[in-house]
Design an enzyme around this catalytic site. Structure first.
Site, PDB file in Angstrom:
ATOM      1  N   ASP A   9       0.863  -1.182   0.000  1.00 14.89           N
ATOM      2  CA  ASP A   9       0.000   0.000   0.000  1.00 14.89           C
ATOM      3  C   ASP A   9       0.903   1.236   0.000  1.00 14.89           C
ATOM      4  OD1 ASP A   9       0.918   0.264   2.617  1.00 14.89           O
ATOM      5  OD2 ASP A   9      -1.055   0.057   3.538  1.00 14.89           O
ATOM      6  N   CYS A  66       2.828  -3.344   4.226  1.00 12.38           N
ATOM      7  CA  CYS A  66       1.916  -2.274   4.629  1.00 12.38           C
ATOM      8  C   CYS A  66       2.546  -1.631   5.864  1.00 12.38           C
ATOM      9  CB  CYS A  66       0.488  -2.778   4.866  1.00 12.38           C
ATOM     10  SG  CYS A  66       0.260  -3.875   6.275  1.00 12.38           S
ATOM     11  N   GLY A  67       1.778  -0.956   6.676  1.00 10.26           N
ATOM     12  CA  GLY A  67       2.345  -0.308   7.854  1.00 10.26           C
ATOM     13  C   GLY A  67       2.940  -1.284   8.846  1.00 10.26           C
ATOM     14  N   THR A  68       2.191  -2.347   9.163  1.00 12.90           N
ATOM     15  CA  THR A  68       2.664  -3.350  10.118  1.00 12.90           C
ATOM     16  C   THR A  68       2.881  -4.723   9.495  1.00 12.90           C
ATOM     17  OG1 THR A  68       0.425  -4.021  10.721  1.00 12.90           O
ATOM     18  CG2 THR A  68       1.434  -2.233  12.031  1.00 12.90           C
ATOM     19  N   HIS A  99       9.341 -24.853   8.084  1.00 13.22           N
ATOM     20  CA  HIS A  99       8.359 -25.658   8.805  1.00 13.22           C
ATOM     21  C   HIS A  99       6.936 -25.519   8.289  1.00 13.22           C
ATOM     22  CE1 HIS A  99      11.019 -25.860  12.687  1.00 13.22           C
ATOM     23  NE2 HIS A  99      11.663 -26.242  11.603  1.00 13.22           N
ATOM     24  N   ARG A 133       8.312 -34.244   9.139  1.00 11.74           N
ATOM     25  CA  ARG A 133       7.345 -34.126  10.230  1.00 11.74           C
ATOM     26  C   ARG A 133       6.433 -32.918  10.070  1.00 11.74           C
ATOM     27  NH1 ARG A 133       9.363 -30.541  14.508  1.00 11.74           N
ATOM     28  NH2 ARG A 133      11.438 -29.825  13.893  1.00 11.74           N
ATOM     29  N   HIS A 134       6.844 -31.940   9.280  1.00 12.47           N
ATOM     30  CA  HIS A 134       6.046 -30.729   9.085  1.00 12.47           C
ATOM     31  C   HIS A 134       4.941 -30.924   8.044  1.00 12.47           C
ATOM     32  CE1 HIS A 134       9.060 -28.811  11.507  1.00 12.47           C
ATOM     33  NE2 HIS A 134       9.992 -29.215  10.662  1.00 12.47           N
TER      34      HIS A 134
END
Length: 149
Positions: A9, A66-68, A99, A133-134
């Protein structure tokens, strides 16, 4: 990953250009899904464009800013086949690939600076899914997604 869709953004616009340059230096092909200016815009549109490119096989993975990183990752995760992660340090980025087989990386331009963002991107791109295992857990996530859709 050799081909990445990139979206942001207006808040992530400046950092996007720096990270795109970093990716190109590393030999990664970048498909820019916008935004192309610092004029105010809404992140769900760009999350959608990147998620569709990843889910449709147009690219190997996606990066969102974006911002966060939170809102844009939530929007991307609404698409089938997308496993987006928001990271603010390299270790989680690396493990998310190893993982959880994440295919979209998100981070916030208000949270990380340029050098840390480069480290996060490098850790994510440099990691490979380990399977083993993942795999059972990734398949369980996919089953939840299929029941929801």
């Amino acid at each position: 990953m050799k081909k990445i869709a990139f979206g942001c953004d207006h808040v992530g616009f400046i950092l996007k250009h720096e990270i795109v340059a970093h990716l190109v230096e590393r030999g990664v092909e970048v498909i820019d899904k916008g935004t192309w200016s610092s004029e105010r815009t809404d992140y769900p549109h760009y999350a959608s464009q990147v998620a569709l490119a990843v889910a449709g096989g147009e690219v190997d993975g996606g990066i969102l800013i974006c911002g966060t990183g939170v809102g844009i990752s939530i929007a991307a995760n609404k698409f089938a086949g997308i496993r987006a992660v928001v990271c603010s340090e390299p270790y989680s980025a690396q493990l998310s690939r190893q993982h959880n087989d994440t295919n979209v990386l998100a981070f916030g331009s208000r949270v990380v600076g340029l050098e840390l963002a480069k480290m996060i991107v490098d850790a994510w791109l440099g990691a490979q899914y380990e399977g083993g295992r993942h795999q059972q857990r990734v398949e369980a996530i996919t089953a939840i997604e299929q029941r929801r859709n």
